[in-house]
Design an enzyme around this catalytic site. Structure first.
Site, PDB file in Angstrom:
ATOM      1  N   ASP A 308       3.214   7.239   3.372  1.00 52.02           N
ATOM      2  CA  ASP A 308       4.298   6.319   3.049  1.00 52.02           C
ATOM      3  C   ASP A 308       3.714   4.953   2.764  1.00 52.02           C
ATOM      4  O   ASP A 308       2.596   4.620   3.205  1.00 52.02           O
ATOM      5  CB  ASP A 308       5.294   6.242   4.218  1.00 52.02           C
ATOM      6  CG  ASP A 308       6.555   5.436   3.887  1.00 52.02           C
ATOM      7  OD1 ASP A 308       6.891   5.327   2.696  1.00 52.02           O
ATOM      8  OD2 ASP A 308       7.195   4.923   4.824  1.00 52.02           O
ATOM      9  N   HIS A 309       4.458   4.151   2.041  1.00 53.65           N
ATOM     10  CA  HIS A 309       4.083   2.768   1.775  1.00 53.65           C
ATOM     11  C   HIS A 309       4.641   1.865   2.870  1.00 53.65           C
ATOM     12  O   HIS A 309       5.840   1.879   3.133  1.00 53.65           O
ATOM     13  CB  HIS A 309       4.645   2.307   0.428  1.00 53.65           C
ATOM     14  CG  HIS A 309       3.915   2.862  -0.755  1.00 53.65           C
ATOM     15  ND1 HIS A 309       4.553   3.242  -1.923  1.00 53.65           N
ATOM     16  CD2 HIS A 309       2.593   3.081  -0.972  1.00 53.65           C
ATOM     17  CE1 HIS A 309       3.660   3.663  -2.791  1.00 53.65           C
ATOM     18  NE2 HIS A 309       2.472   3.584  -2.242  1.00 53.65           N
ATOM     19  N   TYR A 483      10.028   2.943   2.084  1.00 55.78           N
ATOM     20  CA  TYR A 483      10.877   4.108   1.797  1.00 55.78           C
ATOM     21  C   TYR A 483      10.308   5.058   0.741  1.00 55.78           C
ATOM     22  O   TYR A 483      11.024   5.537  -0.121  1.00 55.78           O
ATOM     23  CB  TYR A 483      12.298   3.666   1.389  1.00 55.78           C
ATOM     24  CG  TYR A 483      12.748   2.393   2.056  1.00 55.78           C
ATOM     25  CD1 TYR A 483      12.899   2.342   3.453  1.00 55.78           C
ATOM     26  CD2 TYR A 483      12.982   1.233   1.331  1.00 55.78           C
ATOM     27  CE1 TYR A 483      13.294   1.171   4.080  1.00 55.78           C
ATOM     28  CE2 TYR A 483      13.366   0.060   1.954  1.00 55.78           C
ATOM     29  CZ  TYR A 483      13.515   0.025   3.334  1.00 55.78           C
ATOM     30  OH  TYR A 483      13.888  -1.134   3.952  1.00 55.78           O
ATOM     31  N   HIS A 484       9.026   5.367   0.843  1.00 53.52           N
ATOM     32  CA  HIS A 484       8.371   6.227  -0.145  1.00 53.52           C
ATOM     33  C   HIS A 484       7.601   7.374   0.511  1.00 53.52           C
ATOM     34  O   HIS A 484       6.432   7.599   0.199  1.00 53.52           O
ATOM     35  CB  HIS A 484       7.405   5.410  -1.011  1.00 53.52           C
ATOM     36  CG  HIS A 484       8.048   4.312  -1.794  1.00 53.52           C
ATOM     37  ND1 HIS A 484       7.351   3.201  -2.227  1.00 53.52           N
ATOM     38  CD2 HIS A 484       9.325   4.154  -2.220  1.00 53.52           C
ATOM     39  CE1 HIS A 484       8.173   2.404  -2.878  1.00 53.52           C
ATOM     40  NE2 HIS A 484       9.381   2.957  -2.882  1.00 53.52           N
ATOM     41  N   PRO A 485       8.206   8.175   1.384  1.00 51.03           N
ATOM     42  CA  PRO A 485       7.464   9.272   2.009  1.00 51.03           C
ATOM     43  C   PRO A 485       7.138  10.383   1.008  1.00 51.03           C
ATOM     44  O   PRO A 485       7.970  10.729   0.161  1.00 51.03           O
ATOM     45  CB  PRO A 485       8.409   9.763   3.107  1.00 51.03           C
ATOM     46  CG  PRO A 485       9.784   9.429   2.600  1.00 51.03           C
ATOM     47  CD  PRO A 485       9.612   8.133   1.859  1.00 51.03           C
TER      48      PRO A 485
END
Length: 547
Positions: A308-309, A483-485
């Protein structure tokens, strides 16, 4: 127990169980694309299952409405991580869409594809057909680019991509300030090169959100061969030996089943796809046995390699009352903004979760940018919470290619129970150094002459935080997800890879995974555009393999 017997346990006779050519589990960014493309020629019957409701919530369709949906349980899974060691033991909120359109219905709307090199890296790791030259046609096929077609962009596709509808002086000043620090102006982050500063484009059409439910599913819903079921929580995939044959789901308190003549496609995203596979008996054998689940396939890579980011925000006090804080906190200006949007679909309610931004390298040794900046003309302590009472704006540092790896594991055999999410943010020295250096460069931009007339002071972290050690401590105390899993069912050919280069589950027949979970590693930017591309490409592969 055979698949026939399992379906009889639902109270249905197998002959009465509905059959479809394709069953898609999850109507999110990928699932809506698949539903459109697989049903397009009218030859295939398609069932699309979505755990959440229809996308009727008003705030879904207003771009700034993502703030209202951040903690709206009716359309949001509202997951939490387990305590994160690298973030002082804090849990981190993980919003994910639970509604038609999935996270494309609640996300920040930015259209960012990542770097050309991201996809070439996927190909170089053994995933033939996934290099940049291979995927660019699918980005273009999906796109309806407001600026028109060129070597990098398409028109006439389902997905609208638009310029910012509400440019503001702060966002323009950020771009100018970045240029003053040596970061070039870039009018197109999705063109020849990503590096530089500029305005983001968004997945909007005429001031309204264009989720994949709007762009892909809505035009297809009238097709007689497409069946959409909402509020339908998948319980498990049913197998006949090593072949996926059916899906069991719960709807209105009743267990139902559906059979797939050709394939089942799992598109639940980086959290729900590995969760469903594990619940179905595909995953790490010791984990499944611990929860009393029969092992169909010992697949230790399912739920492995979660990425994630991380974002770390800087908050500035503005010298002029021109921020969204000032509008939201002033009753008259708030009403005027609402009226402007209602009448013209313009104004503050049309902005996305990032107006302008930048991509840059923290070291000259790097070949491509490793940091993304999201600039916003408002400020808050936490996303989704009340805006500050003072005039404020903010910008966040996002490390693009983290080395940290986590996991997704079911916590019980109950499909309605949230999974255990461990991301392990800041667990490597590279990740810690990149975030610290990114903050230092961002601070230089925010102190540049182009922004000087707008800045009173840095509120957070503030002047008290100056050394590298203090900046790292700030990252640990305040860092959160952007919010980038991805990558929990990643594509590859090694022992922990879950799907092959055609997204077929390795060791299983009749089952594919199509969503962000298949990414071999994170793309260098926001993930929604890449997921749409993945689903476009997967649709072609599925139809080709069925011939």
């Amino acid at each position: 127990m055979t698949s026939e017997a399992r379906l009889r346990n639902l109270g249905d006779q197998p002959s009465q169980t509905p059959e479809f050519d394709y069953i898609i589990v999850g109507a999110g960014s990928a699932g809506c694309v698949l539903a459109n493309r697989l049903s397009e020629d009218g030859k295939n019957s398609v069932l699309l299952l979505e755990a959440g409701p229809k996308d009727t919530n008003l705030w879904i369709h207003v771009p700034l409405g993502y703030g209202k949906l951040f903690k709206e349980k009716s359309v949001n899974w509202m997951y939490q991580t387990e305590p994160e060691p690298g973030l002082d033991g804090r849990t981190v909120f993980q919003p994910r869409g639970k509604v038609l359109g999935g996270s494309s219905s609640i996300n920040g709307l930015l259209y960012v594809r990542g770097q050309h090199e991201d996809y070439d890296r996927w190909r170089q790791h053994g995933n033939s057909g996934w290099g940049y030259d291979d995927v660019l046609p699918y980005f273009k096929k999906a796109e309806n680019q407001q600026r028109g077609a060129d070597d990098f962009h398409g028109v006439g596709g389902p997905q609208p991509v638009s310029d910012l509808g509400h440019p503001d002086p702060l966002s323009a000043a950020f771009i100018a300030a970045a240029a003053e620090t040596g970061i070039p102006v870039n009018p197109d982050f999705n063109g020849a090169s990503q590096e530089g500063a500029g305005f983001f484009q968004t997945t909007t059409r005429r001031g309204r959100r264009a989720s994949t439910a709007v762009a892909y599913l809505r035009p297809a819903k009238a097709r007689k061969n497409l069946h959409v079921e909402t509020s339908a929580l998948a319980q498990r995939v049913v197998f006949d030996g090593r072949r996926a044959v059916a899906v069991v789901y719960r709807q209105a308190g009743v267990l139902r089943g559906a059979r797939a003549r050709k394939e089942i496609i799992v598109s639940g995203g980086a959290y729900n796809s590995p969760q469903l596979l594990q619940l179905s008996g595909v995953g790490p054998a010791d984990l499944l046995r611990r929860h009393g689940i029969g092992v169909v396939l010992d697949a230790p890579g399912v739920g492995h390699d979660l990425q994630d980011h991380l974002q770390v925000r800087v908050v500035m006090r503005c010298a002029k009352r021109i921020t969204l804080n000032d509008i939201v906190n002033h009753p008259v200006r708030r009403i005027m903004a609402g009226a402007q949007y209602a009448a013209f679909r313009t104004g503050p309610l049309s902005i996305a979760a990032g107006t302008s931004g930048a991509f840059f390298k923290t070291s000259p040794r790097l070949a491509t940018p490793d940091i993304q900046i999201h600039f916003l003309p408002f400020s808050t302590d936490k996303m989704g919470e009340k805006l500050h009472s003072f005039s404020g704006f903010s910008a966040s540092v996002c490390q693009l290619r983290p080395e940290s790896r986590g996991s997704l594991r079911i916590g019980s055999a109950d499909p309605s129970a949230p999974p255990e999410i461990r991301i392990n943010y800041l667990s490597t020295e590279v990740d810690r150094a990149a975030n610290v250096e990114g903050l230092k460069i961002l601070r230089k931009i925010l102190r540049a002459p182009a922004l000087s007339s707008y800045v009173v002071e840095e509120v957070d972290p503030g002047a008290k935080v100056s050394t590298d050690e203090e900046l790292l401590d700030y990252c640990r105390r305040r860092g959160s997800t952007i919010y980038h899993p991805t990558s929990t069912c990643r594509m590859g050919s090694d022992a922990l890879a879950v799907v092959d280069q055609r997204l077929r589950l390795r060791g299983i027949e009749g089952l594919r995974v199509v969503d962000a979970s298949i990414m071999p590693d994170l793309v260098s930017g926001n993930t929604n555009a890449a997921v749409i591309m993945i689903a476009e490409k997967a649709s072609d592969m599925i139809l080709q393999d069925a011939r």
